[in-house]
Design a protein around this motif. Sequence first.
Motif, mmCIF file in Angstrom:
data_model
loop_
_atom_site.group_PDB
_atom_site.id
_atom_site.type_symbol
_atom_site.label_atom_id
_atom_site.label_comp_id
_atom_site.label_asym_id
_atom_site.label_seq_id
_atom_site.Cartn_x
_atom_site.Cartn_y
_atom_site.Cartn_z
ATOM 1 N N LYS A 87 0.836 -1.202 0.000
ATOM 2 C CA LYS A 87 0.000 0.000 0.000
ATOM 3 C C LYS A 87 0.870 1.252 0.000
ATOM 4 N N THR A 92 -4.592 9.773 -2.043
ATOM 5 C CA THR A 92 -4.981 8.638 -2.871
ATOM 6 C C THR A 92 -4.155 7.448 -2.421
ATOM 7 N N SER A 93 -4.813 6.390 -1.996
ATOM 8 C CA SER A 93 -4.113 5.177 -1.572
ATOM 9 C C SER A 93 -4.326 4.093 -2.616
ATOM 10 N N VAL A 94 -3.241 3.460 -3.002
ATOM 11 C CA VAL A 94 -3.291 2.395 -4.006
ATOM 12 C C VAL A 94 -2.396 1.255 -3.536
ATOM 13 N N GLU A 95 -2.497 0.139 -4.237
ATOM 14 C CA GLU A 95 -1.620 -0.987 -3.928
ATOM 15 C C GLU A 95 -0.757 -1.273 -5.142
ATOM 16 N N GLY A 96 0.525 -1.512 -4.887
ATOM 17 C CA GLY A 96 1.469 -1.830 -5.942
ATOM 18 C C GLY A 96 2.095 -3.187 -5.700
ATOM 19 N N THR A 129 3.709 2.423 -9.893
ATOM 20 C CA THR A 129 2.474 2.201 -9.149
ATOM 21 C C THR A 129 1.532 3.388 -9.313
ATOM 22 N N ALA A 130 2.072 4.588 -9.252
ATOM 23 C CA ALA A 130 1.238 5.784 -9.435
ATOM 24 C C ALA A 130 0.656 5.841 -10.843
ATOM 25 N N ALA A 154 0.231 3.432 -13.036
ATOM 26 C CA ALA A 154 -0.703 2.321 -13.276
ATOM 27 C C ALA A 154 -2.059 2.558 -12.639
ATOM 28 N N ASN A 155 -2.085 3.404 -11.609
ATOM 29 C CA ASN A 155 -3.334 3.680 -10.895
ATOM 30 C C ASN A 155 -3.865 5.088 -11.145
ATOM 31 N N ASP A 156 -3.347 5.744 -12.193
ATOM 32 C CA ASP A 156 -3.812 7.079 -12.587
ATOM 33 C C ASP A 156 -3.757 8.097 -11.455
ATOM 34 N N VAL A 157 -2.708 8.036 -10.676
ATOM 35 C CA VAL A 157 -2.541 9.016 -9.603
ATOM 36 C C VAL A 157 -2.111 10.350 -10.221
#
Length: 107
Positions: free
Chosen positions: A3, A14-18, A27-28, A30-33
Amino acid sequence: MVKVTFVAADGSETSVEGEEGASVMQTAVANDVEGIVGECGGSMMCATCHCYVDDAWISKTGERQHDEDDMLEGAASEVRETSRLSCQIKLDQSLDGLVVHLPDEQF
């Protein structure tokens, strides 16, 4: 999965998982951050993935390398002690919960 929380210049989070082994930049993207461009794709040829590692995490991400210093000289936003190129931070389980702050601009 690892995370990562990205805190924008306006304070929104914005929290995402990589995946382990992926960079924070990958990771950013890939997650459209918003706020991480990664224009060079992670080959350390630009500074469009500039981030500020949260003070609580700086000892775990390690110090920036000499080549990062060179690239950060061209960063659009202020360079701080905690500045890193997010393409150079590789995710592993020790970084689960990582928090990075984003500059107000990358260009």
